[in-house]
Structures are given as structure tokens and as C-alpha cells.
Motif scaffolding. Structure first.
Motif, PDB file in Angstrom:
ATOM      1  N   GLU A 111      80.587  78.638  -2.100  1.00 22.67           N
ATOM      2  CA  GLU A 111      80.675  79.354  -3.367  1.00 22.67           C
ATOM      3  C   GLU A 111      79.338  79.933  -3.806  1.00 22.67           C
ATOM      4  O   GLU A 111      79.230  81.100  -4.146  1.00 22.67           O
ATOM      5  N   PHE A 112      78.275  79.101  -3.796  1.00 19.28           N
ATOM      6  CA  PHE A 112      76.972  79.510  -4.320  1.00 19.28           C
ATOM      7  C   PHE A 112      75.864  79.233  -3.321  1.00 19.28           C
ATOM      8  O   PHE A 112      75.926  78.282  -2.526  1.00 19.28           O
ATOM      9  N   LEU A 113      74.817  80.035  -3.407  1.00 22.08           N
ATOM     10  CA  LEU A 113      73.538  79.753  -2.773  1.00 22.08           C
ATOM     11  C   LEU A 113      72.476  79.981  -3.829  1.00 22.08           C
ATOM     12  O   LEU A 113      72.491  81.008  -4.512  1.00 22.08           O
ATOM     13  N   PHE A 114      71.585  78.996  -4.039  1.00 21.53           N
ATOM     14  CA  PHE A 114      70.467  79.253  -4.939  1.00 21.53           C
ATOM     15  C   PHE A 114      69.153  78.974  -4.232  1.00 21.53           C
ATOM     16  O   PHE A 114      69.096  78.230  -3.252  1.00 21.53           O
ATOM     17  N   VAL A 115      68.096  79.629  -4.731  1.00 20.72           N
ATOM     18  CA  VAL A 115      66.810  79.686  -4.028  1.00 20.72           C
ATOM     19  C   VAL A 115      65.720  79.043  -4.891  1.00 20.72           C
ATOM     20  O   VAL A 115      65.157  79.689  -5.780  1.00 20.72           O
TER      21      VAL A 115
END
Length: 364
Positions: A111-115
Motif C-alpha cells: 500500500e505505502f512506501l515512505f522514505v
């Protein structure tokens, strides 16, 4: 402790890059010169290895709720294939990190990728997992920093270069803050129209095993962290660990000038503390300043009022290559934050005349 090395480390060594420690990584600081690399991005296009940035994937039935409760913006407004900038704050509203998060294209299982910023990936992974468990949420958190490489292609000619590297002219029209699947040099990855230089640009995230092939697919000036720093400073953008640090220089988003990344209509860790600051206004603010005399401001230098009282500290400073003037960022009491306010920057024991200026210093 040994430094972490990016997947492109050998390629950078072969190219003769000078390296430096940053966030626990050994990264290229310059390939040719900071000025020439800076100018390439402002005038044409350059590429940066930013594989020191973290990549954490969040999926599962409660992924939305977990992301929304741990970031300061409203994740519910983020459509599939788009990005959002947010802060990650503690219960007092202090910035632990700032991040770009992506709701991944519908073609992806996740669903998500965060950096997270360099060196923060493990801490953020643990933060997400501990709050998931505390709140009894059904979500999977995976730290893929070692599995991915990340390249930023930045500058006014970046769209043409991306179209050439992907063989898809339509990707040159990708909207700002949009993200999509893309194939480069046979490697399937994520392409987003994001960046941190103040120029048009793209960032690509793809398997680390394909790093050299993807890097070579972009035929342009390689750039190091030195140019990335002068570029982001001209654009008035924050550097984690320098313009905010949860231990050495704890700041909230209103002080740091990123209130646009806060939505207090949502429930997240730190929301109540930030709602109070939103109502009262911060006591101090991050400001930009220009020196009126020849000198270069550096991190840690004192900021003085016009009558010689110390009122703050420089967090970032440089001689701006595009502007040809010394610029910097720092925190001062709110009453000194108005553009045009005369101040002094203490350089080697001598106060140099300067004035507060509106941010950004440079805007394309």
C-alpha cells in the motif's frame, strides 16, 4: 562501526568521486566540483545517488490508519500513485524526521512506501512496529533500505532524460508528486516526480542489484551531496540533523516552516501539542538570511540582533552558487522573523551585517 555503502559505491570509486560520511553511510560528496554540479542541475540536468535514504513499505488492512497516526499530514487524501510530504513527530510535537510517503500504484501488492532520512530507517521501522502492536493494528512493516537503490534526476532537462531512459515519452508529462511504475535498463521500479533541489526532477527507486545499469541509463553529470546541499539551501529546504534534530535542536513543524505538512484535523502522535502551537503561534521561527558583507555563514554561528544581542544560531549556511551571495538558515524569536530585519552573523568572532529574507532564496 563500519559505514554502510550504497549499491553504487564501486561505480563512484571508479569515477573518482570524493566521499564523506553522512548518516552512517559513505556517500559521494563531489565528482568534479560542487559548483559545476550545482550549475548542471540549475541549467540542464544532473543525477544524484540518494540510496542512503531509507525505504520502508507498509501494507495490510490497517496500513492507512497506521500511516495516518504516525505522520502529520492527512494520508487519506493521498490517491494511489501519488506522494505526500509529512513530518514524523513525538507526543510533544517535536520533529523526529521528515519524510516523503507514496501511496503506491494499484499494480503493487503493497500500500505505502515512505522514505526516512539517512540513518533513520531502523528507528522508523521500530517506531512503526511498536505503535502497530500497541494499537493492535493489522499491518506489515518492512525495511527495504538494503534491497533498493534510489537515484534523483534533477534539472530543467530532467523530463527529456527520463523519457529517453524509459523509452516512454508519456512519463515526461508525469504530474508533480505523482508516482508510477517504470522500466529503466530492464529494471522495474517506481518513478516519481519529486526531488529536493528546487528544480523540476524525478526520483527512481529500484532493486539494488540493478543499480549500475539504471545509473548509467541517465547520461548526465553525476552530482554529490555537496551540490545537493547548496541546491536545497537555495530552495530553502530543511536538512534533517542540521536544521532540526530531536535531541540537539528539537523543533516543531511550525518553528521549522513546514506547517503546510501538518493537518490537525486528523489524529496523529503529537497532534494535540501542535494544535496548541497552531493556535498560539511559535515563539521562534526558522528564517532565511543574506549577508551584506563578504563572509560565509556556517552551522553553529551566532545570530545577533542589530544591537548586538545573541538571538539565535545558524543551522545551515553557504555561498549560494546561483545567487552569488552568502545565505543561511537559522532560528530567531518570532519578532525578528520579518523579511528585511537587520541582523548580524558572528563569523570568526566578528559580527557581519545581514538581513532576514523571504524563503526560498531561489525559485525556478
Amino acid at each position: 562501526m563500519a559505514l554502510r555503502t550504497p549499491p553504487l559505491g564501486a561505480a563512484h570509486e571508479d569515477r573518482g568521486a570524493k566521499t564523506t560520511e553522512f548518516g552512517g553511510w559513505e556517500m559521494p560528496v563531489e565528482f568534479d566540483s560542487i559548483r559545476s554540479e550545482h550549475e548542471s542541475v540549475r541549467e540542464a540536468v544532473g543525477k544524484f545517488d540518494v540510496s542512503h535514504m531509507g525505504e520502508i513499505v507498509v501494507s495490510g488492512p490497517d496500513a492507512d490508519e497506521l500511516m495516518n497516526r504516525l505522520t502529520s499530514n492527512d494520508v487519506r487524501t493521498v490517491d494511489a500513485g501519488t506522494a505526500q510530504y509529512a513530518a514524523i513527530t513525538d507526543s510533544e510535537g517535536v520533529i523526529l524526521d521528515d519524510t516523503m510517503l507514496y501511496r503506491l500504484p494499484e499494480s503493487r501488492d503493497e500500500e505505502f512506501l515512505f522514505v526516512p532520512n539517512a540513518g533513520n530507517d531502523v528507528a522508523m521501522e521500530e517506531r512503526w512496529e511498536s505503535h502497530r502492536d500497541e494499537w493492535n493494528l493489522d499491518a506489515t512493516v518492512e525495511n527495504r533500505t538494503e534491497e533498493y537503490a534510489m537515484i534523483a534526476v534533477q534539472g530543467p532537462d530532467s523530463a527529456d532524460l527520463v523519457a529517453e531512459a524509459t523509452g516512454d515519452d508519456a512519463l515526461a508529462e508525469l504530474p508533480n508528486f505523482a508516482a508510477t511504475d517504470a522500466t529503466i535498463a530492464g529494471s522495474e521500479g517506481l518513478l516519481a516526480r519529486t526531488g529536493y533541489t528546487g528544480e523540476d526532477g524525478f526520483e527512481v527507486i529500484f532493486p539494488s542489484t540493478d543499480a549500475e545499469a539504471v545509473w548509467e541509463a541517465f547520461d548526465c553529470q553525476p552530482c554529490g551531496l555537496g551540490a545537493r546541499d547548496t541546491l536545497r539551501m537555495e530552495a530553502g529546504l530543511l536538512l534533517a540533523g542540521q536544521d532540526f534534530d530531536s535531541e540537539a535542536n528539537p523543533r516543531n513543524p511550525y518553528e521549522a516552516g513546514i506547517s503546510f505538512a501538518v493537518d490537525t484535523s486528523t489524529e496523529f502522535v503529537g497532534r494535540d501539542a501542535l494544535a496548541a502551537v497552531e493556535e498560539s503561534g511559535p515563539d521562534e521561527r526558522l528564517v532565511g538570511f543574506e549577508l551584506d558583507e563578504r563572509a560565509v555563514p556556517r552551522h553553529g554561528y551566532d545570530i545577533q540582533s542589530s544591537d548586538g544581542e545573541t538571538i539565535g544560531t545558524v543551522t545551515s549556511g553557504t555561498m549560494a552558487p546561483t545567487l552569488g551571495t552568502p545565505i543561511g538558515l537559522g532560528y530567531v524569536p518570532a519578532e525578528y522573523a520579518e523579511p528585511g530585519t537587520e541582523i548580524g552573523i558572528v563569523v570568526r568572532g566578528e559580527a557581519k551585517d545581514a538581513h532576514i529574507t523571504a524563503l526560498p532564496f531561489y525559485e525556478r
